[in-house]
Write a protein that holds these residues in place. Structure first.
Motif, mmCIF file in Angstrom:
data_model
loop_
_atom_site.group_PDB
_atom_site.id
_atom_site.type_symbol
_atom_site.label_atom_id
_atom_site.label_comp_id
_atom_site.label_asym_id
_atom_site.label_seq_id
_atom_site.Cartn_x
_atom_site.Cartn_y
_atom_site.Cartn_z
ATOM 1 N N SER A 148 -2.848 -26.909 -8.779
ATOM 2 C CA SER A 148 -2.516 -28.048 -9.637
ATOM 3 C C SER A 148 -2.064 -29.166 -8.713
ATOM 4 O O SER A 148 -1.627 -28.921 -7.583
ATOM 5 C CB SER A 148 -1.393 -27.687 -10.622
ATOM 6 O OG SER A 148 -0.199 -27.374 -9.926
ATOM 7 N N PHE A 149 -2.192 -30.418 -9.184
ATOM 8 C CA PHE A 149 -1.871 -31.588 -8.359
ATOM 9 C C PHE A 149 -0.965 -32.510 -9.167
ATOM 10 O O PHE A 149 -1.439 -33.353 -9.935
ATOM 11 C CB PHE A 149 -3.155 -32.313 -7.954
ATOM 12 C CG PHE A 149 -4.151 -31.419 -7.256
ATOM 13 C CD1 PHE A 149 -4.079 -31.216 -5.892
ATOM 14 C CD2 PHE A 149 -5.146 -30.770 -7.977
ATOM 15 C CE1 PHE A 149 -4.991 -30.387 -5.244
ATOM 16 C CE2 PHE A 149 -6.062 -29.945 -7.351
ATOM 17 C CZ PHE A 149 -5.982 -29.743 -5.972
ATOM 18 N N LEU A 150 0.325 -32.307 -8.995
ATOM 19 C CA LEU A 150 1.304 -33.071 -9.764
ATOM 20 C C LEU A 150 2.266 -33.764 -8.807
ATOM 21 O O LEU A 150 2.888 -33.120 -7.953
ATOM 22 C CB LEU A 150 2.066 -32.154 -10.719
ATOM 23 C CG LEU A 150 1.201 -31.392 -11.739
ATOM 24 C CD1 LEU A 150 2.037 -30.384 -12.512
ATOM 25 C CD2 LEU A 150 0.526 -32.376 -12.693
ATOM 26 N N GLY A 151 2.349 -35.083 -8.957
ATOM 27 C CA GLY A 151 3.184 -35.856 -8.042
ATOM 28 C C GLY A 151 2.662 -35.757 -6.632
ATOM 29 O O GLY A 151 1.479 -35.955 -6.369
ATOM 30 N N LYS A 152 3.537 -35.413 -5.707
ATOM 31 C CA LYS A 152 3.139 -35.275 -4.309
ATOM 32 C C LYS A 152 2.755 -33.841 -3.947
ATOM 33 O O LYS A 152 2.337 -33.576 -2.816
ATOM 34 C CB LYS A 152 4.288 -35.719 -3.395
ATOM 35 C CG LYS A 152 4.646 -37.191 -3.498
ATOM 36 C CD LYS A 152 5.761 -37.527 -2.511
ATOM 37 C CE LYS A 152 6.114 -39.015 -2.588
ATOM 38 N NZ LYS A 152 7.189 -39.372 -1.613
ATOM 39 N N GLU A 153 2.880 -32.926 -4.908
ATOM 40 C CA GLU A 153 2.762 -31.512 -4.591
ATOM 41 C C GLU A 153 1.484 -30.866 -5.103
ATOM 42 O O GLU A 153 1.015 -31.157 -6.203
ATOM 43 C CB GLU A 153 3.965 -30.750 -5.175
ATOM 44 C CG GLU A 153 5.318 -31.256 -4.714
ATOM 45 C CD GLU A 153 5.510 -31.152 -3.210
ATOM 46 O OE1 GLU A 153 5.004 -30.170 -2.623
ATOM 47 O OE2 GLU A 153 6.149 -32.050 -2.626
ATOM 48 N N GLN A 154 0.942 -29.981 -4.268
ATOM 49 C CA GLN A 154 -0.092 -29.055 -4.695
ATOM 50 C C GLN A 154 0.569 -27.699 -4.907
ATOM 51 O O GLN A 154 1.341 -27.260 -4.061
ATOM 52 C CB GLN A 154 -1.171 -28.894 -3.627
ATOM 53 C CG GLN A 154 -1.983 -30.125 -3.318
ATOM 54 C CD GLN A 154 -3.101 -29.794 -2.348
ATOM 55 O OE1 GLN A 154 -3.551 -28.655 -2.243
ATOM 56 N NE2 GLN A 154 -3.559 -30.809 -1.625
ATOM 57 N N GLU A 155 0.258 -27.048 -6.011
ATOM 58 C CA GLU A 155 0.825 -25.728 -6.260
ATOM 59 C C GLU A 155 -0.284 -24.729 -6.575
ATOM 60 O O GLU A 155 -1.215 -25.039 -7.334
ATOM 61 C CB GLU A 155 1.815 -25.777 -7.424
ATOM 62 C CG GLU A 155 3.107 -26.506 -7.107
ATOM 63 C CD GLU A 155 4.164 -26.310 -8.179
ATOM 64 O OE1 GLU A 155 3.929 -25.476 -9.079
ATOM 65 O OE2 GLU A 155 5.201 -26.980 -8.104
ATOM 66 N N LYS A 156 -0.178 -23.543 -5.997
ATOM 67 C CA LYS A 156 -1.141 -22.495 -6.286
ATOM 68 C C LYS A 156 -0.984 -22.051 -7.742
ATOM 69 O O LYS A 156 0.127 -21.934 -8.247
ATOM 70 C CB LYS A 156 -0.916 -21.296 -5.363
ATOM 71 C CG LYS A 156 -1.227 -21.584 -3.908
ATOM 72 C CD LYS A 156 -1.021 -20.329 -3.062
ATOM 73 C CE LYS A 156 -1.336 -20.606 -1.599
ATOM 74 N NZ LYS A 156 -1.146 -19.388 -0.752
ATOM 75 N N ILE A 157 -2.123 -21.829 -8.392
ATOM 76 C CA ILE A 157 -2.096 -21.431 -9.799
ATOM 77 C C ILE A 157 -3.014 -20.234 -10.010
ATOM 78 O O ILE A 157 -3.704 -19.791 -9.086
ATOM 79 C CB ILE A 157 -2.516 -22.598 -10.723
ATOM 80 C CG1 ILE A 157 -3.900 -23.129 -10.326
ATOM 81 C CG2 ILE A 157 -1.495 -23.725 -10.671
ATOM 82 C CD1 ILE A 157 -4.429 -24.215 -11.226
#
Length: 447
Positions: A148-157
């Motif tokens: 996911s790409f929210l704000g400045k962060e990429q998070e594994k989903i």
């Protein structure tokens, strides 16, 4: 000059060694063919799309992380995917094709949520009496890039497992299948008394969630080949014609950009299909619209361009008892947006927006290639982007006169001197004289 490694026009993925997944699916009963003809009529038409690379809007915002990923999409639109798909669905509901086929890379990078939402989008077609069929692409199963790409962060989903895929798309092929392959996500549908459709899982992926890039290359393993041979023989003995749908390419459609796009064992698969008189194959993966007939096997491969790039292409397959016709049409998102009374200019003028996005990315990637040689020339970039659009849209029917003019141009001379890769790539487009990439017609002759 040392030949450059292709880094433009098609997303390039890291090459890693992954184990070929072997697993059993919970198919009811034995994997034996059953009499299950889907349509009781001779004349049918199907729409085929590929490489939608859908990422659901709940997985991104307008922040820095998503902006970075947009810089790597090679002309793919990520901002208006739901709208372009809805325009397609609305058009299909009005025109009533018998079915819609998606030949892989349904998701951007194997996000479970994206697949789930895409399945919901397809369900509206089922409500309109339109059958749907899907197969996975190399970005769909256990893709370590699912984020996911929210704000400045990429998070594994959450990633998509083979079982997830079969469950999410149960009503898009697997429920209609007369027989499934126990060792892959491949299946066969008995369309009518004349045609069978074979949907092949050509992907290489891990046997569990991955932390790595998706494998670009594809292969059909020995177990699935055995299954193919059995099913093709049954269809052949019945006097039926089998059309094959898969993600990876059977043949090389561009001499410069082909590594990882053509099946690793394409030659043996071609011979297997030839043995049972399969004469037409449909695929995706390379993102470019191209039709090619292989002289050695006599098989024609039709690659429909990626739905995520200009001009949101759709392949139209029309079947008669002994005849197949294919044509490519553009999805008219502009007209759909107007009817929906939308106000976003990028939707109301979506065709222009999409083409300009592709040109912009072509120029940027061409610029990067020239910059490696410490050189920049706007005239050269204009030629690169113009020919790149023509290749990917299948509108690259370049006459001998036009080819000569291109080679005499200052832009071509600059590229000739500064980038051996760009020169070879442009030459491969200029010399694409195999056949019409937007229309194909085949009459089947009874043996």
């Amino acid at each position: 000059m040392k030949k450059k490694t292709p880094v433009i026009f098609i997303s390039i993925f890291g090459t890693v060694f992954l184990s070929f997944v072997i697993f059993a699916f919970n198919n009811p009963g034995k994997a034996e063919p059953v009499d299950k003809v889907l349509f009781q009529k001779d004349n049918l038409d199907f729409w085929v799309i590929t490489d939608t690379h859908y990422i659901d809007e709940e997985l991104y915002d307008s922040g820095e992380a998503f902006q970075r990923i947009q810089m790597t999409t090679a002309g793919k639109d990520l901002n208006y995917q739901k709208e372009s798909l809805q325009a397609l669905i609305t058009d299909a509901a009005a025109r009533k094709p018998d079915g819609l086929i998606v030949t892989g890379d349904i998701t951007l990078n194997g996000e479970y949520v994206s697949a789930q939402k895409f399945a919901e989008i397809l369900s509206s077609l089922k409500d309109s009496g339109i059958e749907t069929f899907v197969i996975p692409g190399n970005h769909d199963i256990y893709d370590g890039w699912a984020r996911s790409f929210l704000g400045k962060e990429q998070e594994k989903i959450d990633q998509i497992s083979p079982t997830d895929f079969q469950e999410l798309f149960a009503e898009s092929g697997y429920a209609q299948a007369a027989v499934r392959d126990d060792s892959s996500l491949s299946y066969l549908v008995q369309i009518n008394d004349e045609y069978d459709f074979m949907f092949l899982d050509t992907n290489i992926y891990t046997n569990d969630s991955s932390n790595r890039a998706p494998m670009t290359a594809g292969k059909i393993d020995s177990k699935t080949q055995k299954w193919m041979s059995e099913q093709l023989k049954i269809s052949f003995d019945k006097g039926k014609k089998t059309l094959v749908f898969m993600h990876h390419n059977l043949f090389e459609h561009n001499a410069v950009v082909s590594k990882g796009y053509v099946l690793n064992n394409a030659e043996e698969i071609g011979k297997l299909l030839q043995e049972f008189k399969v004469s037409v194959v449909f695929s995706g993966h390379i993102h470019a619209q191209d039709i090619l007939t292989n002289e050695a096997t006599g098989i024609t491969e039709i690659v429909t361009g990626s739905f995520a790039i200009t001009p949101n292409p759709v392949g139209i397959i029309e079947l008669e008892k002994d005849k197949l016709t294919y044509s490519r049409k553009k999805t008219d998102v502009d007209q759909w947006a107007k009817k929906q009374s939308l106000t976003d200019e990028n939707i109301l003028g979506h065709s222009t927006y999409l083409k300009e996005l592709f040109i912009k990315d072509s120029r940027r990637m061409g610029y990067s290639t020239l910059l490696e040689n410490s050189f920049y020339e706007d005239e050269a970039l204009e030629l690169v982007s113009r020919l790149n659009v023509r290749f990917f849209t299948g509108e690259d029917d370049i006459s001998d006169k036009e080819a000569e003019e291109i080679r005499k141009s200052e832009a071509y001379k600059i590229i000739y001197e500064e980038s051996s890769f760009l020169k070879e790539y442009l030459d491969s487009i200029i010399q694409d004289t195999n056949e019409n990439d937007l229309f194909f017609e085949k009459e089947f002759i009874k043996p």
